[in-house]
Design an enzyme around this catalytic site. Structure first.
Site, mmCIF file in Angstrom:
data_model
loop_
_atom_site.group_PDB
_atom_site.id
_atom_site.type_symbol
_atom_site.label_atom_id
_atom_site.label_comp_id
_atom_site.label_asym_id
_atom_site.label_seq_id
_atom_site.Cartn_x
_atom_site.Cartn_y
_atom_site.Cartn_z
ATOM 1 N N SER A 105 -37.662 -18.767 -29.111
ATOM 2 C CA SER A 105 -37.944 -19.557 -27.789
ATOM 3 C C SER A 105 -39.130 -20.459 -28.687
ATOM 4 O O SER A 105 -39.246 -20.839 -29.283
ATOM 5 C CB SER A 105 -37.754 -18.224 -26.859
ATOM 6 O OG SER A 105 -38.094 -19.449 -25.442
ATOM 7 N N ASP A 156 -28.126 -24.403 -23.312
ATOM 8 C CA ASP A 156 -29.677 -23.768 -22.919
ATOM 9 C C ASP A 156 -30.734 -25.181 -22.336
ATOM 10 O O ASP A 156 -30.811 -25.995 -22.774
ATOM 11 C CB ASP A 156 -30.237 -23.195 -24.432
ATOM 12 C CG ASP A 156 -31.408 -22.618 -24.661
ATOM 13 O OD1 ASP A 156 -32.344 -22.551 -23.054
ATOM 14 O OD2 ASP A 156 -32.040 -22.259 -25.154
ATOM 15 N N HIS A 187 -29.934 -19.866 -23.082
ATOM 16 C CA HIS A 187 -31.312 -19.301 -24.385
ATOM 17 C C HIS A 187 -31.315 -17.258 -24.144
ATOM 18 O O HIS A 187 -30.975 -16.421 -23.700
ATOM 19 C CB HIS A 187 -32.361 -19.400 -23.133
ATOM 20 C CG HIS A 187 -33.860 -19.285 -23.815
ATOM 21 N ND1 HIS A 187 -33.947 -20.702 -24.422
ATOM 22 C CD2 HIS A 187 -34.975 -18.693 -23.876
ATOM 23 C CE1 HIS A 187 -35.422 -20.589 -25.426
ATOM 24 N NE2 HIS A 187 -35.932 -19.188 -24.206
HETATM 25 C C1 MLT Z 1 -41.132 -23.169 -24.876
HETATM 26 O O1 MLT Z 1 -42.735 -23.456 -24.299
HETATM 27 O O2 MLT Z 1 -41.670 -23.179 -26.370
HETATM 28 C C2 MLT Z 1 -39.915 -22.943 -24.643
HETATM 29 O O3 MLT Z 1 -39.511 -23.825 -23.596
HETATM 30 C C3 MLT Z 1 -39.713 -21.685 -24.990
HETATM 31 C C4 MLT Z 1 -40.544 -21.152 -23.797
HETATM 32 O O4 MLT Z 1 -40.113 -21.426 -22.810
HETATM 33 O O5 MLT Z 1 -41.555 -20.369 -24.545
#
Ligand code: MLT
Length: 210
Positions: A105, A156, A187
């Site tokens: 992520s 996702d 996700h």
């Molecule tokens: C990010 O902010 O890198 C992506 O949206 C994934 C997350 O929620 O961390």
């Protein structure tokens, strides 16, 4: 053995591959060790902690909202992570040992940003539920020798397929070797994706040792 470096981190020696483990939003350097163990319990692990906090949750870079990254901050933080990587290689004597970055992520997004701007430090990345980290900006760096494994759920909302397609297109156009695997769902990380990642790590070690 954990030395004082520019980012708080865990370093764990191991006889297996050397993995740079990058946690997602709200995770940390301890929590992400579980993913390293699932990939290879013998792995040597370098796991730093992101220095941005969002409502108390650790992250790697700032964002204006879900999927709306502060790209200037992404660029600064990627340079900091590259510096940390250089320091760690020096301090822990890791020179010459292939380093595979594994991120989930937000951790996948900083791994990608770092490899795409500093391929001299990071050139093998496994990105679980990652996306294109530079918003509407084009890539600037040649990526010959960079290898990316992109593992995503096709539904996702946090890492939309369009953004993953931009990532794939831009990195291929700049010379990277890109494997993109899309599964049903959102996700997260599935067991088949872990198996793919294990095989990819084994192959990356063979290629780099030539
Ligand atoms: C990010 O902010 O890198 C992506 O949206 C994934 C997350 O929620 O961390």
């Amino acid at each position: 053995m954990t030395e004082t470096l520019s980012l708080p981190h865990v370093y764990r020696e191991g006889s297996g591959p050397l993995l740079l483990m990058l946690h997602g939003t709200g995770g940390d350097e301890q929590q992400i060790l579980g993913l390293a163990d699932a990939l290879d319990p013998e792995a040597a692990v370098l796991a730093p902690r992101g220095q941005v906090t969002e409502h108390g949750a650790a992250r790697w870079f700032r964002r204006h909202g879900e999927g709306q990254f502060d790209v200037d901050d992404v660029i600064v933080r990627a340079a900091q992570l590259a510096d940390f990587g250089r320091e760690a290689v020096e301090v822990y004597g890791l020179g010459g040992r292939p380093l595979v970055a594994v991120g989930f992520s937000n951790g996948a997004n900083i791994a990608l940003a770092t490899a795409l701007r500093h391929p001299d430090v990071l050139n093998d990345v496994i990105a679980f539920s990652g996306m294109y980290p530079f918003g509407d900006r084009e890539l600037e760096t040649r990526l010959d020798g960079v290898r990316l494994l992109l593992l995503n759920g096709s539904a996702d909302a946090m890492a939309p397929a369009d953004s993953v397609s931009t990532l794939e297109r831009q990195t291929l156009a700049h010379g990277a070797d890109v494997t993109r695997i899309s599964r049903n769902g959102g996700h997260g990380i599935t067991e088949p994706e872990l198996e793919t990642a294990r095989e990819w790590i084994a192959a990356a070690g063979r290629v780099t040792s030539h």
